[in-house]
Scaffold this motif. Structure first.
Motif, PDB file in Angstrom:
ATOM      1  N   ASP A 205      40.006  32.192 -71.903  1.00 20.25           N
ATOM      2  CA  ASP A 205      40.039  31.434 -70.647  1.00 20.25           C
ATOM      3  C   ASP A 205      38.970  30.356 -70.730  1.00 20.25           C
ATOM      4  OD1 ASP A 205      40.075  30.401 -68.132  1.00 20.25           O
ATOM      5  OD2 ASP A 205      39.732  32.291 -67.083  1.00 20.25           O
ATOM      6  N   PRO A 206      39.344  29.088 -70.904  1.00 23.86           N
ATOM      7  CA  PRO A 206      38.341  28.034 -71.104  1.00 23.86           C
ATOM      8  C   PRO A 206      37.412  27.859 -69.908  1.00 23.86           C
ATOM      9  CG  PRO A 206      40.506  27.078 -70.699  1.00 23.86           C
ATOM     10  CD  PRO A 206      40.713  28.548 -70.879  1.00 23.86           C
ATOM     11  N   VAL A 301      44.754  31.026 -71.122  1.00 22.70           N
ATOM     12  CA  VAL A 301      44.976  30.694 -69.711  1.00 22.70           C
ATOM     13  C   VAL A 301      45.037  29.165 -69.600  1.00 22.70           C
ATOM     14  CG1 VAL A 301      44.127  30.917 -67.354  1.00 22.70           C
ATOM     15  CG2 VAL A 301      43.759  32.781 -68.987  1.00 22.70           C
ATOM     16  N   PHE A 302      46.265  28.640 -69.535  1.00 19.87           N
ATOM     17  CA  PHE A 302      46.464  27.200 -69.436  1.00 19.87           C
ATOM     18  C   PHE A 302      46.254  26.737 -67.992  1.00 19.87           C
ATOM     19  CE2 PHE A 302      48.858  28.441 -73.178  1.00 19.87           C
ATOM     20  CZ  PHE A 302      48.511  27.462 -74.086  1.00 19.87           C
ATOM     21  N   PRO A 345      41.510  24.237 -77.316  1.00 15.50           N
ATOM     22  CA  PRO A 345      40.308  23.491 -77.702  1.00 15.50           C
ATOM     23  C   PRO A 345      40.385  23.047 -79.157  1.00 15.50           C
ATOM     24  CG  PRO A 345      39.725  25.507 -76.522  1.00 15.50           C
ATOM     25  CD  PRO A 345      41.199  25.579 -76.788  1.00 15.50           C
ATOM     26  N   GLY A 346      39.822  21.850 -79.447  1.00 15.98           N
ATOM     27  CA  GLY A 346      39.876  21.321 -80.798  1.00 15.98           C
ATOM     28  C   GLY A 346      39.143  22.187 -81.806  1.00 15.98           C
ATOM     29  N   ASN A 347      38.114  22.946 -81.355  1.00 16.35           N
ATOM     30  CA  ASN A 347      37.359  23.791 -82.278  1.00 16.35           C
ATOM     31  C   ASN A 347      37.908  25.210 -82.367  1.00 16.35           C
ATOM     32  OD1 ASN A 347      36.634  24.687 -79.763  1.00 16.35           O
ATOM     33  ND2 ASN A 347      34.421  24.622 -80.122  1.00 16.35           N
ATOM     34  N   ALA A 382      41.784  20.893 -84.282  1.00 17.60           N
ATOM     35  CA  ALA A 382      41.590  19.449 -84.408  1.00 17.60           C
ATOM     36  C   ALA A 382      41.763  18.963 -85.835  1.00 17.60           C
ATOM     37  CB  ALA A 382      40.205  19.062 -83.894  1.00 17.60           C
ATOM     38  N   GLY A 383      41.912  19.870 -86.803  1.00 23.25           N
ATOM     39  CA  GLY A 383      42.128  19.477 -88.186  1.00 23.25           C
ATOM     40  C   GLY A 383      40.911  19.613 -89.070  1.00 23.25           C
TER      41      GLY A 383
END
Length: 407
Positions: A205-206, A301-302, A345-347, A382-383
């Motif tokens: 959950d961000p 959780v979007f 999240p990108g990380n 994020a790559g």
């Protein structure tokens, strides 16, 4: 009375007495024979029912076994691998970090106790000292009761295929192996295993506005089939992950996944081992994600849709070549991939890879030692990519002492 008549009566009386005596003798002998047979029968019964040991007033302790191992690992890293003691690619930090490190530890040492005979009801309790990242604290590995096909308690999930677990000196093992430990109840027959296990959902959950919640156990069913040169196992899992918000509201999502694993003896000295898995909310069961690294990837959780289970897939392929009676060369390669989502999240983790090349000598039934080259890799959503090579040496001594209640 004349002498003749007296003689006649004497003769008759004598004959009658002799006949009676003979009859009495026959009857007595018959009775003796009957009593002897009865006595023999009683003796046989007494011999059959008699205890094998002489009576004793000493306390009879149940059978038990003490088992375990003393293991020492020497580890060298040329880059930051996240954890010094275990190779867990999901913990590798982002970036190309050149950070040399040497670690010497014995955290993989274990001690266990089994009370009761293995073929009858028995309980198992086992610990190691991996309970702390920075020190030596006890960690429970197994604590369960087993009788026949029934097992209840804490230990490895019923989704695990122990017979397909590959050989590595790294005590963590392949990233994508099904490995979680949890409390449950299972029935395990010759082919079919059915289990109910603690749900223990791990949800990201961000906004940190909720906590993971479960309202029913995970349901697991597995079927194993042996063949002439190995085995094949199919496992299915259905679970419900959930979150509870600060205001008391709850949200739940259903998820299903499966595992296909097995072994194949290509020759008498070469064996292949493999596992493949796919499904939603599978992250909790992966060796690389259960309690380490990105361990909250069962669901997310979007902001708009609320809780959704995340799709995960993984697998490994391993080979073990016993080129001499006491020498084995082993190779393992594994991968986990989580779904790509721009809202994550990108990380956050997108993919991890794991590989080992090991040379191990089994000196005898108790002592083994060897060397291993290992590699871990992590890709973020994020790559970004980070890698960590490792060299590891290991020395292990195993022991077991069994005490039977008959001794």
């Amino acid at each position: 009375m004349s002498r003749v008549r007296t003689t006649i009566w004497t003769t008759v009386f004598s004959s009658t007495a002799l006949a009676a005596a003979g009859l009495y003798a026959d009857t007595t002998q018959s009775e003796i024979r009957r009593l002897q047979k009865e006595l023999d029968r009683l003796k046989a019964n007494l011999t059959q029912d008699a205890p094998t040991h002489s009576p004793s007033n000493h306390l009879q302790w149940p059978g038990f076994a003490v088992f375990g191992k003393v293991s020492v690992d020497a580890i060298y890293d040329d880059k930051n691998a996240g954890l010094d003691d275990l190779l867990i690619p999901s913990t590798i930090p982002a970036g190309d970090t050149h950070q040399q490190n040497f670690e010497l530890h014995s955290k993989n040492s274990q001690l266990g106790l089994r009370v009761g005979e293995g073929s009858g009801p028995h309980a198992v309790f086992a610990v190691d000292v991996f309970g702390s990242i920075d020190g030596y604290d006890l960690r429970v590995r197994d604590f369960y009761f087993e009788y026949g096909a029934l097992r209840a308690g804490y230990g490895y999930t019923a989704l695990l295929d122990g017979a397909a677990w590959p050989l590595t000196l790294d005590s963590q093992g392949p990233n994508s192996a099904i490995f979680a430990r949890q409390t449950g109840v299972r029935w395990q027959g010759e082919h079919l295993t059915v289990a109910l296990e603690d749900p223990n959902p791990e949800v990201y959950d961000p906004d940190n506005l909720s906590s993971a919640s479960g309202r029913r156990p995970d349901i697991i069913a597995a079927w194993i089939q042996s063949h002439g040169r190995g085995h094949l196992r199919v496992g299915l899992m259905n679970r419900e992950i959930g979150v509870e918000f600060a205001d008391g509201g709850q949200q739940f999502a259903n998820a299903t996944g499966g595992v296909l694993s097995g072994t194949l003896a290509v020759t008498d000295s070469l064996t292949l081992l493999a596992s493949g898995s796919y499904g939603e909310a599978m992250a909790h069961y992966y060796n690389d994600l259960s309690g380490f690294g990105d361990s909250s990837m069962d669901g997310y959780v979007f902001a708009t849709d609320g809780l959704k289970p995340l799709l995960a897939q993984g697998g490994y392929l391993a080979g073990q070549w016993q080129f001499r009676r006491d020498w084995t060369l082993a190779m393992v390669g594994g991968e986990i991939t989580l779904e790509k989502n721009n809202e994550l999240p990108g990380n956050a983790m997108r993919r991890t890879r794991y590989g080992t090349l090991s040379l191990i000598r089994q000196h005898d039934d108790s002592l083994s030692y060897g060397a291993e080259l290992a590699y871990g890799m992590r890709d973020n959503q994020a790559g970004d990519r980070s890698e960590a090579p490792r060299v590891q040496l290991n020395l292990t001594y195993r022991f077991e002492h069994t005490h039977s209640r008959d001794h």
